[in-house]
Design a protein around this motif. Structure first.
Motif, PDB file in Angstrom:
ATOM      1  N   ALA A 260       6.101  -4.860 -12.432  1.00  0.00           N
ATOM      2  CA  ALA A 260       5.155  -4.094 -11.617  1.00  0.00           C
ATOM      3  C   ALA A 260       4.733  -4.879 -10.385  1.00  0.00           C
ATOM      4  CB  ALA A 260       3.929  -3.718 -12.455  1.00  0.00           C
ATOM      5  N   SER A 261       4.625  -6.197 -10.510  1.00  0.00           N
ATOM      6  CA  SER A 261       4.264  -7.020  -9.357  1.00  0.00           C
ATOM      7  C   SER A 261       5.487  -7.381  -8.522  1.00  0.00           C
ATOM      8  CB  SER A 261       3.555  -8.293  -9.817  1.00  0.00           C
ATOM      9  OG  SER A 261       4.364  -9.037 -10.697  1.00  0.00           O
ATOM     10  N   THR A 262       6.672  -7.433  -9.141  1.00  0.00           N
ATOM     11  CA  THR A 262       7.895  -7.710  -8.397  1.00  0.00           C
ATOM     12  C   THR A 262       8.168  -6.611  -7.374  1.00  0.00           C
ATOM     13  OG1 THR A 262       8.841  -8.922 -10.251  1.00  0.00           O
ATOM     14  CG2 THR A 262      10.377  -8.098  -8.620  1.00  0.00           C
ATOM     15  N   LEU A 263       7.776  -5.384  -7.708  1.00  0.00           N
ATOM     16  CA  LEU A 263       7.958  -4.255  -6.801  1.00  0.00           C
ATOM     17  C   LEU A 263       6.703  -3.999  -5.962  1.00  0.00           C
ATOM     18  CD1 LEU A 263      10.397  -3.839  -8.752  1.00  0.00           C
ATOM     19  CD2 LEU A 263      10.081  -1.399  -8.406  1.00  0.00           C
ATOM     20  N   ALA A 264       5.905  -5.035  -5.729  1.00  0.00           N
ATOM     21  CA  ALA A 264       4.635  -4.872  -5.021  1.00  0.00           C
ATOM     22  C   ALA A 264       4.820  -4.347  -3.605  1.00  0.00           C
ATOM     23  CB  ALA A 264       3.898  -6.219  -4.978  1.00  0.00           C
ATOM     24  N   GLU A 265       5.902  -4.733  -2.936  1.00  0.00           N
ATOM     25  CA  GLU A 265       6.113  -4.296  -1.559  1.00  0.00           C
ATOM     26  C   GLU A 265       6.522  -2.833  -1.470  1.00  0.00           C
ATOM     27  OE1 GLU A 265       8.416  -6.921   0.935  1.00  0.00           O
ATOM     28  OE2 GLU A 265       7.813  -8.668  -0.266  1.00  0.00           O
ATOM     29  N   GLU A 266       6.784  -2.203  -2.627  1.00  0.00           N
ATOM     30  CA  GLU A 266       7.111  -0.775  -2.658  1.00  0.00           C
ATOM     31  C   GLU A 266       6.041   0.028  -3.386  1.00  0.00           C
ATOM     32  OE1 GLU A 266      11.784  -0.935  -3.372  1.00  0.00           O
ATOM     33  OE2 GLU A 266      10.682  -2.749  -3.884  1.00  0.00           O
ATOM     34  N   THR A 267       4.913  -0.622  -3.660  1.00  0.00           N
ATOM     35  CA  THR A 267       3.809   0.005  -4.383  1.00  0.00           C
ATOM     36  C   THR A 267       2.625   0.205  -3.453  1.00  0.00           C
ATOM     37  OG1 THR A 267       4.511  -1.103  -6.424  1.00  0.00           O
ATOM     38  CG2 THR A 267       2.271  -0.224  -6.371  1.00  0.00           C
ATOM     39  N   LYS A 268       1.997   1.343  -3.574  1.00  0.00           N
ATOM     40  CA  LYS A 268       0.802   1.621  -2.781  1.00  0.00           C
ATOM     41  C   LYS A 268      -0.388   0.871  -3.379  1.00  0.00           C
ATOM     42  CE  LYS A 268       2.609   6.283  -1.953  1.00  0.00           C
ATOM     43  NZ  LYS A 268       2.432   7.720  -2.246  1.00  0.00           N
ATOM     44  N   ASN A 269      -1.134   0.196  -2.516  1.00  0.00           N
ATOM     45  CA  ASN A 269      -2.302  -0.578  -2.934  1.00  0.00           C
ATOM     46  C   ASN A 269      -1.955  -1.508  -4.103  1.00  0.00           C
ATOM     47  OD1 ASN A 269      -4.898  -1.544  -3.034  1.00  0.00           O
ATOM     48  ND2 ASN A 269      -5.789   0.300  -3.922  1.00  0.00           N
ATOM     49  N   PRO A 270      -0.972  -2.390  -3.918  1.00  0.00           N
ATOM     50  CA  PRO A 270      -0.461  -3.185  -5.041  1.00  0.00           C
ATOM     51  C   PRO A 270      -1.457  -4.188  -5.607  1.00  0.00           C
ATOM     52  CG  PRO A 270       0.442  -3.984  -2.979  1.00  0.00           C
ATOM     53  CD  PRO A 270      -0.282  -2.715  -2.654  1.00  0.00           C
ATOM     54  N   ARG A 271      -2.396  -4.660  -4.804  1.00  0.00           N
ATOM     55  CA  ARG A 271      -3.362  -5.621  -5.331  1.00  0.00           C
ATOM     56  C   ARG A 271      -4.162  -5.020  -6.489  1.00  0.00           C
ATOM     57  NH1 ARG A 271      -4.685 -10.335  -2.351  1.00  0.00           N
ATOM     58  NH2 ARG A 271      -3.609 -10.488  -0.341  1.00  0.00           N
TER      59      ARG A 271
END
Length: 524
Positions: A260-271
């Motif tokens: 889930a964090s590896t795909l952070a750059e493709e996730t909305k509001n990843p923090r």
């Protein structure tokens, strides 16, 4: 990557200007020195679904269920909550770090900001090959389910692994699966998310519904059969060693939550969303896996001790045989189809995660020939050639197929080794005062305690992987068609795998990476 990467104009003149949360996420990423090139399309459910698919209770259970039952009997059920608790501790630690560093690359990126460049590189190098081996392990798991399904539905006679021609059939099917998941990854994370989200629904509903059917209508064993320790033998030392061996099924399931964090750059509001997905994936997998494990153990036909002995003698192959022995043919075929779909999306999720890790390292020019494949396609918004490279490397172990179980155990051990390296770097950073900035997910004063417990757990399990045993970590000489290597023939396969990866990595690092400057924009 060139220093002007953040100032170059967009590659496409019609690229829409981001607004709102998307713009905020792009600015956040720019603070780490990266341009927003990947497409932010993953919401909270998709982020959870990718992490859950990587864990995939179906996949790990079907791969090593026979090992767990044959060694621990029905009592091996209790390995599940123990491993789930240990991995939840690791997940809590990783969730806090992912809230501070929402960048593609997981432990590679975290150690880059919290440790030094050499340590970070080796952590990423080990984790990359752990991911590649895991892709291979799950690919060769699919035939365990798919071959019986095809034989039942179409009257085929595809050989099983223990039959003549079986290993070749496994490799061919695994290779076809790998090609298809590579193509899906090339065509974008939105397509991956669509397939993945659908597969997760089928896995959750399928495992729970069919498990409850087995539990209610086909409960051949008593409710307390999971407390039967007779299969563990006598004497504490013998029982402890046997239980630790039976634990490998559970160890193979519950990891990969950092996807889930590896795909952070493709996730909305990843923090905010990535940490939630990390924790939810572990808890969800534990609940669903516990229901399935208990139900299939209760549904074991006939005398449970005889069934355990038959499993050890390879006369039966649970859990597939438990399902087919209880359910009518149409229902068992439907169940196997659902499990096949679940394992397929697991293959997809693991490869997606490994590709993003490879892209994160290649983008920093940390991998061999990375300039040739570190580009994001402006139309597909995917690192196309990184997808191809990861797919090709995952196919290399097919050249020597030693069985799905050994590949799975070696891959899992490499993952646990990577996690241990990450947790060490995080602990050292904590002792120096990290975190110094706030984040949506934080452990506060519990951070140090959780970190230490994660290290204790991870270290003990790594010792379990290194334990020289024929069933889980045989010497190289025990493998078929291996030439005489002299004294090296007695080296256990897991230690040999780690040694080869570290030695090759050390040579490459000294030749190509030593002395290079590292780009670290900030340490949050």
């Amino acid at each position: 990557m060139p220093d002007d990467v953040l100032t170059r104009p967009p590659q496409s003149p019609v690229e829409p200007i981001p607004t709102g949360q998307e713009a905020a996420d792009a600015r956040d990423l720019a603070g780490f020195g990266y341009k927003q090139e990947l497409k932010r399309v993953l919401g909270v459910y998709s982020s959870f679904a990718v992490a859950f698919s990587y864990i995939s209770p179906s996949t790990g259970i079907f791969t090593l269920y026979a090992l767990g039952l044959a060694t621990g009997g029905a009592f091996f059920f209790w390995t599940w909550p123990i491993v789930a608790l240990g991995q939840l501790i690791v997940a809590l630690n990783f969730a806090e770090v992912s809230s501070h560093f929402p960048v593609a690359g997981s432990v590679y990126q975290w150690t880059k900001y919290l440790s030094n460049r050499t340590y970070s590189w080796f952590t990423g190098w080990v984790y990359l090959f752990a991911g590649i081996l895991t892709v291979t392990a799950v690919d060769v798991t699919i035939p365990i389910v798919l071959i019986p399904l095809l034989n039942n539905l179409f009257g085929l006679h595809i050989p099983l692994a223990s039959e003549p021609g079986g290993p070749q059939a496994y490799v061919i099917i695994a290779a076809l699966i790998l090609i298809s998941t590579t193509v899906l990854n090339i065509y974008g994370v939105r397509l991956v998310a669509l397939v993945n989200n659908t597969g997760v629904v089928f896995e959750i509903l399928g495992m729970v519904v069919f498990a409850l059917v087995l539990l209610v209508f086909f409960h051949h064993q008593s409710a307390g059969v999971v407390f039967d320790t007779s299969a563990l033998g006598t004497g504490f030392g013998n029982q402890f060693g046997t239980f630790m061996l039976a634990m490998f099924m559970s160890l193979f399931v519950i990891y990969g939550f950092d996807t889930a964090s590896t795909l952070a750059e493709e996730t909305k509001n990843p923090r905010r969303e990535a940490p939630r997905a990390v924790i939810a994936a572990v808890i969800g997998a534990f609940i669903i896996g516990a229901i399935f494990l208990y139900s299939t153990i209760i549904a074991i036909p006939g005398d449970v001790h005889k069934y355990v002995a038959d499993t050890a003698a390879a006369k039966v192959a649970p859990p597939v045989d438990i399902i087919t022995a209880n359910l009518p043919s149409w229902a068992s075929d439907l169940y196997l189809l659902i499990v096949f779909l679940a394992i397929y999306v697991c293959c997809l999720a693991i490869q997606t995660s490994t590709i993003r890790l490879a892209f994160g390292m290649a983008r920093d020019e940390k991998l061999p020939l990375s300039r040739l494949y570190n580009k994001v396609n402006p139309t597909l918004h995917t690192p196309v050639w990184t997808c191809v490279v990861v797919g090709a490397l995952s196919a290399v172990p097919f050249l020597y197929f030693a069985g799905a179980g050994l590949v799975a155990i070696s891959a899992t051990g490499m993952i646990y080794f990577s996690y241990l390296l990450g947790n060490i770097a995080i602990l050292i950073a904590r002792r120096k005062g990290w975190p110094t900035e706030g984040a949506p997910f934080k452990l506060g004063g519990w951070g140090m305690v959780v970190n230490v417990l994660a290290l204790v757990w991870g270290g003990s399990m790594l010792l379990n992987f290194m334990w020289p045993r024929v069933a889980s970590n045989p010497p190289l000489s025990a493998l078929p068609n291996i030439p005489n290597l002299g004294p090296l023939s007695n080296v256990p396969i897991f230690e040999a795998t780690i040694a080869v990866i570290l030695i090759v990595g050390a040579i490459y690092y000294l030749v190509a990476q030593r002395g290079k400057t590292d780009r670290v924009a900030r340490a949050a």
